[in-house]
Write a protein that holds these residues in place. Sequence first.
Motif, mmCIF file in Angstrom:
data_model
loop_
_atom_site.group_PDB
_atom_site.id
_atom_site.type_symbol
_atom_site.label_atom_id
_atom_site.label_comp_id
_atom_site.label_asym_id
_atom_site.label_seq_id
_atom_site.Cartn_x
_atom_site.Cartn_y
_atom_site.Cartn_z
ATOM 1 N N ARG A 116 0.822 -1.202 0.000
ATOM 2 C CA ARG A 116 0.000 0.000 0.000
ATOM 3 C C ARG A 116 0.861 1.259 0.000
ATOM 4 N NH1 ARG A 116 -3.584 2.343 4.866
ATOM 5 N NH2 ARG A 116 -1.533 2.175 5.782
ATOM 6 N N LYS A 117 0.389 2.265 -0.724
ATOM 7 C CA LYS A 117 1.000 3.583 -0.712
ATOM 8 C C LYS A 117 0.506 4.285 0.558
ATOM 9 C CE LYS A 117 1.614 6.476 -4.504
ATOM 10 N NZ LYS A 117 1.078 7.213 -5.650
ATOM 11 N N SER A 120 -1.848 7.658 0.304
ATOM 12 C CA SER A 120 -3.107 7.668 -0.442
ATOM 13 C C SER A 120 -4.028 6.507 -0.108
ATOM 14 C CB SER A 120 -2.831 7.648 -1.948
ATOM 15 O OG SER A 120 -2.394 6.358 -2.338
ATOM 16 N N GLU A 122 -3.958 3.725 -1.638
ATOM 17 C CA GLU A 122 -4.049 2.837 -2.802
ATOM 18 C C GLU A 122 -3.159 1.622 -2.558
ATOM 19 O OE1 GLU A 122 -4.650 5.719 -6.559
ATOM 20 O OE2 GLU A 122 -2.748 5.910 -5.505
ATOM 21 N N TYR A 123 -3.648 0.459 -2.955
ATOM 22 C CA TYR A 123 -2.842 -0.733 -2.739
ATOM 23 C C TYR A 123 -3.185 -1.812 -3.750
ATOM 24 C CZ TYR A 123 -6.785 -3.094 -0.357
ATOM 25 O OH TYR A 123 -7.980 -3.685 -0.043
ATOM 26 N N TYR A 135 -6.505 -1.944 -5.966
ATOM 27 C CA TYR A 135 -7.540 -1.090 -5.378
ATOM 28 C C TYR A 135 -7.142 0.369 -5.587
ATOM 29 C CZ TYR A 135 -9.165 -5.393 -3.270
ATOM 30 O OH TYR A 135 -9.631 -6.676 -3.080
ATOM 31 N N SER A 136 -7.560 0.911 -6.723
ATOM 32 C CA SER A 136 -7.210 2.286 -7.064
ATOM 33 C C SER A 136 -8.010 2.723 -8.276
ATOM 34 C CB SER A 136 -5.717 2.385 -7.385
ATOM 35 O OG SER A 136 -5.395 3.664 -7.857
ATOM 36 N N ASN A 137 -8.225 4.023 -8.378
ATOM 37 C CA ASN A 137 -8.812 4.613 -9.577
ATOM 38 C C ASN A 137 -7.764 5.318 -10.426
ATOM 39 O OD1 ASN A 137 -11.631 3.966 -9.295
ATOM 40 N ND2 ASN A 137 -11.648 5.335 -7.532
ATOM 41 N N ASP A 138 -6.496 5.250 -10.015
ATOM 42 C CA ASP A 138 -5.418 5.928 -10.725
ATOM 43 C C ASP A 138 -5.134 5.211 -12.051
ATOM 44 O OD1 ASP A 138 -2.973 7.026 -11.635
ATOM 45 O OD2 ASP A 138 -2.322 7.414 -9.585
#
Length: 195
Positions: A116-117, A120, A122-123, A135-138
């Motif tokens: 995980r970052k 943010s 996000e991972y 698990y991210s919208n990036d």
Amino acid sequence: SGWLILVFGREYTMVNKAELRGYSEEPFFKTDKDYDQGRIIAWAGDVERQAQLFWSLAEALGERIDYLLKVELDVNEKASQWRRIFGNILLSDLKVAIKSHDELFFHDSGFQICLRKPDSGEYFAYDEHGIFWIYSNDECFIKILKESGLSERETQLICDSSHWHIRPNNAEYRLEQFIQTLIKFSQYNECEDTG
């Protein structure tokens, strides 16, 4: 370079954490439309591609990484029991820890790892089947998947039907050695058993 196993007198090259006769999907990814926060599911194919994708995704998280390693301790009819090791590690140290145990890490179905970052949330998870759950919208993650040779399409995952989980020789002992290496290189860590 996969593992060579002997089953009923026949040799098989073990290349993935899970095996299913006839499952030969080319690398792909798909968006999980049932998950509101943004989740992408990816299958990279063989072990070499899994390792390449793992490191590409890890590098996208940055130099400081939170991790959660889940080791399955026991499976029974009521629930699985897991040992959870979590902490923070530098990407460069994570590379040393995994590469010193990569023959286990990319072949053994006895664990899942999430990276995980920290800033943010996000991972991504690399599960016991060799599947990636992002698990991210990036959009950078979609770019990484495409650059890694995965095409976007709807298809079944290896775990959607009955399949075999693969464990190398001395997997429990070797996994414990990896955990000790990971802890040694961590900035901090904690451990708990769940049931």
